[in-house]
Enzyme design. Structure first.
Site, PDB file in Angstrom:
ATOM      1  N   SER A 416       0.827  -1.210   0.000  1.00  0.00           N
ATOM      2  CA  SER A 416       0.000   0.000   0.000  1.00  0.00           C
ATOM      3  C   SER A 416       0.854   1.250   0.000  1.00  0.00           C
ATOM      4  O   SER A 416       0.462   2.278  -0.529  1.00  0.00           O
ATOM      5  CB  SER A 416      -0.868   0.062   1.261  1.00  0.00           C
ATOM      6  OG  SER A 416      -1.912  -0.832   1.184  1.00  0.00           O
ATOM      7  N   HIS A 437      -2.897  -4.091  -6.332  1.00  0.00           N
ATOM      8  CA  HIS A 437      -3.263  -3.578  -5.009  1.00  0.00           C
ATOM      9  C   HIS A 437      -4.746  -3.785  -4.723  1.00  0.00           C
ATOM     10  O   HIS A 437      -5.610  -3.123  -5.299  1.00  0.00           O
ATOM     11  CB  HIS A 437      -2.902  -2.086  -4.926  1.00  0.00           C
ATOM     12  CG  HIS A 437      -3.138  -1.489  -3.585  1.00  0.00           C
ATOM     13  ND1 HIS A 437      -3.885  -0.354  -3.383  1.00  0.00           N
ATOM     14  CD2 HIS A 437      -2.741  -1.890  -2.354  1.00  0.00           C
ATOM     15  CE1 HIS A 437      -3.925  -0.067  -2.094  1.00  0.00           C
ATOM     16  NE2 HIS A 437      -3.245  -0.975  -1.452  1.00  0.00           N
ATOM     17  N   GLU A 449      -6.262  -1.886  -7.892  1.00  0.00           N
ATOM     18  CA  GLU A 449      -5.378  -0.979  -8.628  1.00  0.00           C
ATOM     19  C   GLU A 449      -4.224  -1.783  -9.224  1.00  0.00           C
ATOM     20  O   GLU A 449      -3.605  -2.587  -8.522  1.00  0.00           O
ATOM     21  CB  GLU A 449      -4.852   0.116  -7.698  1.00  0.00           C
ATOM     22  CG  GLU A 449      -5.935   1.109  -7.286  1.00  0.00           C
ATOM     23  CD  GLU A 449      -5.486   2.108  -6.225  1.00  0.00           C
ATOM     24  OE1 GLU A 449      -5.895   3.265  -6.301  1.00  0.00           O
ATOM     25  OE2 GLU A 449      -4.746   1.715  -5.307  1.00  0.00           O
ATOM     26  N   ASN A 487      -6.114   5.431  -1.845  1.00  0.00           N
ATOM     27  CA  ASN A 487      -5.667   5.850  -0.519  1.00  0.00           C
ATOM     28  C   ASN A 487      -5.243   7.314  -0.500  1.00  0.00           C
ATOM     29  O   ASN A 487      -5.397   7.998   0.515  1.00  0.00           O
ATOM     30  CB  ASN A 487      -4.531   4.955  -0.026  1.00  0.00           C
ATOM     31  CG  ASN A 487      -5.056   3.581   0.366  1.00  0.00           C
ATOM     32  OD1 ASN A 487      -6.265   3.406   0.529  1.00  0.00           O
ATOM     33  ND2 ASN A 487      -4.175   2.609   0.503  1.00  0.00           N
TER      34      ASN A 487
HETATM   35  P1  NAI Z   1      -0.704  -9.096   7.873  1.00  0.00           P
HETATM   36  O1  NAI Z   1       0.181  -8.670   8.966  1.00  0.00           O
HETATM   37  O2  NAI Z   1      -2.118  -9.447   8.172  1.00  0.00           O
HETATM   38  O3  NAI Z   1      -0.072 -10.354   7.142  1.00  0.00           O
HETATM   39  C1  NAI Z   1       1.262 -10.424   6.743  1.00  0.00           C
HETATM   40  C2  NAI Z   1       1.649 -11.897   6.650  1.00  0.00           C
HETATM   41  O4  NAI Z   1       2.905 -11.976   5.991  1.00  0.00           O
HETATM   42  C3  NAI Z   1       1.809 -12.570   8.009  1.00  0.00           C
HETATM   43  O5  NAI Z   1       0.988 -13.725   8.048  1.00  0.00           O
HETATM   44  C4  NAI Z   1       3.280 -12.929   8.064  1.00  0.00           C
HETATM   45  O6  NAI Z   1       3.549 -14.143   8.737  1.00  0.00           O
HETATM   46  C5  NAI Z   1       3.624 -13.039   6.593  1.00  0.00           C
HETATM   47  N1  NAI Z   1       5.052 -12.892   6.324  1.00  0.00           N
HETATM   48  C6  NAI Z   1       5.891 -11.978   6.816  1.00  0.00           C
HETATM   49  N2  NAI Z   1       7.122 -12.178   6.326  1.00  0.00           N
HETATM   50  C7  NAI Z   1       7.059 -13.258   5.513  1.00  0.00           C
HETATM   51  C8  NAI Z   1       7.985 -13.957   4.726  1.00  0.00           C
HETATM   52  N3  NAI Z   1       9.258 -13.594   4.690  1.00  0.00           N
HETATM   53  N4  NAI Z   1       7.567 -15.009   4.015  1.00  0.00           N
HETATM   54  C9  NAI Z   1       6.277 -15.390   4.049  1.00  0.00           C
HETATM   55  N5  NAI Z   1       5.342 -14.760   4.784  1.00  0.00           N
HETATM   56  C10 NAI Z   1       5.733 -13.714   5.513  1.00  0.00           C
HETATM   57  O7  NAI Z   1      -0.624  -7.947   6.768  1.00  0.00           O
HETATM   58  P2  NAI Z   1      -1.715  -7.447   5.710  1.00  0.00           P
HETATM   59  O8  NAI Z   1      -2.579  -6.436   6.347  1.00  0.00           O
HETATM   60  O9  NAI Z   1      -2.324  -8.615   5.061  1.00  0.00           O
HETATM   61  O10 NAI Z   1      -0.803  -6.660   4.670  1.00  0.00           O
HETATM   62  C11 NAI Z   1       0.021  -7.312   3.770  1.00  0.00           C
HETATM   63  C12 NAI Z   1       0.408  -6.389   2.637  1.00  0.00           C
HETATM   64  O11 NAI Z   1      -0.778  -5.920   2.006  1.00  0.00           O
HETATM   65  C13 NAI Z   1       1.168  -5.144   3.045  1.00  0.00           C
HETATM   66  O12 NAI Z   1       2.106  -4.857   2.051  1.00  0.00           O
HETATM   67  C14 NAI Z   1       0.106  -4.066   3.100  1.00  0.00           C
HETATM   68  O13 NAI Z   1       0.622  -2.794   2.809  1.00  0.00           O
HETATM   69  C15 NAI Z   1      -0.808  -4.506   1.983  1.00  0.00           C
HETATM   70  N6  NAI Z   1      -2.201  -4.059   2.083  1.00  0.00           N
HETATM   71  C16 NAI Z   1      -2.882  -4.114   3.277  1.00  0.00           C
HETATM   72  C17 NAI Z   1      -4.201  -3.696   3.354  1.00  0.00           C
HETATM   73  C18 NAI Z   1      -4.970  -3.788   4.621  1.00  0.00           C
HETATM   74  O14 NAI Z   1      -6.034  -3.163   4.738  1.00  0.00           O
HETATM   75  N7  NAI Z   1      -4.511  -4.544   5.620  1.00  0.00           N
HETATM   76  C19 NAI Z   1      -4.903  -3.180   2.157  1.00  0.00           C
HETATM   77  C20 NAI Z   1      -4.128  -3.252   0.939  1.00  0.00           C
HETATM   78  C21 NAI Z   1      -2.818  -3.660   0.938  1.00  0.00           C
END
Ligand code: NAI
Length: 641
Positions: A416, A437, A449, A487
């Site tokens: 994001s 995205h 996106e 955003n």
């Molecule tokens: P989250 O914290 O819920 O999940 C992240 C996951 O990645 C965790 O399960 C973690 O164990 C895993 N992880 C971390 N390092 C890793 C690795 N080296 N190998 C494999 N898995 C690994 O995070 P979330 O909210 O799902 O966000 C993820 C991405 O999506 C970020 O880049 C964020 O900016 C983007 N994003 C988030 C939104 C939201 O509303 N939460 C909306 C749109 C994009």
């Protein structure tokens, strides 16, 4: 005889007439002026030599009839034009309904709007049991009413309760359901459809009787049904924003389903409905949606295997949605334990989606494979990274991905806030990386996106858009810039809302102002829903504000993160914010949306999106921005006019 451009009329040995619609000007049938005039001519021919029965069917693989020709709606300049268009269909379908010989619509594939009104004017309907068969009266979604007899006939055929539900929501009914509710007389597989049509049209069977209660609702209880329906609608739409659903109820209950009978000064009149800015804007939104749907059309990319890295909030749901759309999905995270909750969530999502059809749930779950080692990278057509928002970790993950991915696989990040260029900096071939995205919650949000940087590979972006269409989402191409479009536009809006709270305006009043403007949810409730930690992180990068809003900082410091922690700006009980009554102070809505409008304008000026229309599409489908206003740029334009 014959001589039609869009219809073919054949008579068979049994004395049946088969009218096949195969509109000359498109891959789907629509009911434009010419098609309707020819149908009149066809009925003239049949009048001269009446058949034993008439079957109306489609010559298109795409479906039966997609509806009225919406292009023609955009050419409506005056209310009189609208009346001519309504009268054309109303008269023609009344004529079809009154012919002496039995008639039948053989419905295979989509049968929408005017298409369903045509089918309803036939004595019988046979629905072909295929996944593509769906019937609906979606006019309300365009801010207009089903004026070609739908409001008259649908309640008579399926009863007022089910008819209101269909007309006020625009929802799709599949073949089996259509048979069950009496919308179709038969539901059969394709191989027997013609024989069934022949049998039914010649059967002389009487129309299915409505249950006793439904009959009462058509008669003495009409007023009560209408009041109940209005109360239901009022929960979702205000009459000043969305007049059409209220008009549908009134036209049915007070004017015999005939929109032409409503006096001009009545709010249910064609003058009011077609003359409203809402109808114009919703028709505009329909075309904007079509524009988004066209992205990726020029690519024949057909991804079968998607690999998702990161099974958190986003990755888990992205994987679940792809598997639901028939793709094989491998889902990678640091351990099986971290993947398990995502699979559990997917199982719950499928149970709802397939309404207890255990086989479908099983199939979808079978396609979703836990892959802690990341073995799927080497086979995948699309690889989406959705791990923590940390540049170094992402770069490390991508080093491995780039080394093992197929040369033609799409490599994407769901980031994001990180710069695409920074993540790609450690790639051997930085042009390979694109952004795909998604928005939270993934299953519900229609927009995705597709992000490219200066040097991104154009073909990769095209393939990414094609992939987004394959999972039935709407791709919006955007340039790599802080917050992309959605955003970047939401950030300043939320910040302004929180500033209002800091100034002592109740969160309830702030939210009420936004709802009165037409937003689906108030900004303060939205911040609580998204999570105050996420709002804070996004705000830092996007708004350029030196200090976070005071109240937000206080809540964060106390560990109150909104809905997920049970307390934020609101206290949350059973997933609902506890709000006290508040009305919106005058002028507050304008103050709230101004930063959003300005930010959209800025994104257009800076070329983050292709043009103003695409910006409107993105903000509507990405944030829910009041669709009846036609988008922020459209709103600005109308305000200035
Ligand atoms: P989250 O914290 O819920 O999940 C992240 C996951 O990645 C965790 O399960 C973690 O164990 C895993 N992880 C971390 N390092 C890793 C690795 N080296 N190998 C494999 N898995 C690994 O995070 P979330 O909210 O799902 O966000 C993820 C991405 O999506 C970020 O880049 C964020 O900016 C983007 N994003 C988030 C939104 C939201 O509303 N939460 C909306 C749109 C994009």
């Amino acid at each position: 005889m014959q001589g039609f451009k869009h219809w073919q009329l054949q008579r068979d040995a049994d004395g049946l007439a088969w009218a096949t619609l195969d509109a000359a000007d498109g891959s789907a049938n629509t009911l434009g002026r010419e098609v309707m005039e020819e149908l009149g001519g066809l009925l003239d021919q049949l009048d001269r030599e009446p058949p034993k029965g008439l079957v109306i069917r489609s010559g298109k693989a795409a479906g039966f009839i997609a509806g009225a020709n919406i292009e023609e709606f955009t050419k409506i300049a005056t209310v009189d034009d609208a009346k001519v268009l309504v009268k054309r269909g109303w008269d023609l379908f009344n004529r079809l309904a009154a012919v002496k010989y039995p008639t039948l619509a053989l419905v295979r594939g989509h049968c929408m709007g005017g298409g369903l009104e045509l089918a309803l004017a036939c004595r019988y309907r046979v629905a072909v049991d295929e996944p593509g068969t769906k019937m609906a009266l979606p006019e309300v979604m365009l801010g207009i009413v089903p004026g070609w007899g739908g409001m008259l006939r649908l309640p008579e055929v399926v009863g007022p309760a089910a008819a209101m539900d269909m007309m006020l929501t625009g929802k799709n009914i599949d073949a089996k359901r259509a048979r069950k509710m009496g919308l179709a007389d038969e539901c059969v597989p394709p191989r027997v459809m013609e024989n069934t049509a022949r049998m039914v049209v010649l059967s002389a069977r009487p129309r299915r009787e409505l249950p006793f209660m439904q009959k009462l609702m058509l008669g003495p209880l009409k007023g009560i049904v209408a009041n109940g329906a209005k109360k239901q609608v009022a929960k979702r739409a205000r009459p000043e924003h969305y007049p059409a659903p209220y008009a549908i109820i009134d036209i049915w209950s007070k004017f015999g389903g005939n929109a032409l009978a409503v006096p001009a000064n009545d709010p249910a009149s064609l003058e009011s409905v077609f003359g409203s800015a809402t109808a114009k804007n919703l028709i505009r939104v329909f075309f904007l949606q079509d524009r988004l749907k066209a992205f990726g059309k020029d690519s024949d990319f057909a991804p079968k295997h998607v690999h998702v890295i990161g099974a958190g909030v986003m990755g888990g749901d992205i994987a679940a949605v792809c598997a639901a759309k028939g793709m094989t999905v491998t889902l990678q995270d640091q351990s099986v334990e971290r993947i398990a909750p995502a699979i559990k969530r997917a199982a719950e999502f499928y149970a709802k989606r397939y309404r207890g059809d255990k086989k479908q749930v099983r199939f979808a779950l079978d396609r979703l494979i836990a892959d802690p080692q990341g073995a799927g990278v080497a086979q995948a057509d699309v690889i989406i990274e959705a791990i923590f928002e940390n540049l170094e970790v992402k770069q490390k993950v991508f080093a491995d991905v780039e080394a093992r991915a197929k040369p033609d696989a799409v490599i994407a990040t769901n980031t994001s806030s990180l710069k695409l260029e920074d993540i790609a900096a450690t790639f051997r071939n930085p042009s390979r990386l694109v952004g795909i995205h998604f928005f939270n919650p993934v299953p519900k949000m229609p927009l995705v996106e597709v992000v490219t940087a200066e040097n991104s590979d154009a073909d990769a972006a095209k393939k990414a858009a094609a992939f987004v269409r394959k999972i039935d989402k709407l791709p919006l191409p955007v340039k790599s810039a802080p917050g992309f479009l959605v955003n970047a536009v939401l950030g300043p809006y939320l910040l302004e809302a929180m500033r209002c709270v800091d100034e002592g305006i109740a969160p309830e009043a702030v939210d009420a102002a936004a709802l009165a403007f037409g937003m689906p949810m108030g900004p303060i409730e939205l911040a609580d829903t998204v999570g105050l930690d996420i709002a804070m992180a996004a705000g830092k990068g996007l708004t350029g504000a030196a200090e976070p809003p005071k109240k937000l900082a206080e809540l964060m410091a106390a560990g109150n993160l909104g809905k997920k922690s049970g307390k934020g700006f609101y206290t949350w009980v059973n997933g609902k914010p506890q709000k006290s009554q508040a009305s919106a102070p005058s002028g507050l809505a304008d103050r709230l949306v101004k930063p959003l409008l300005d930010a959209t304008q800025r994104c257009v000026n800076q070329g983050v999106v292709g043009d103003a229309d695409l910006a409107d599409a993105g903000v509507i489908f990405g944030t829910g921005f009041a669709p009846f206003r036609g988008g922020p740029m459209n709103y600005l334009k109308n305000k200035a006019a």
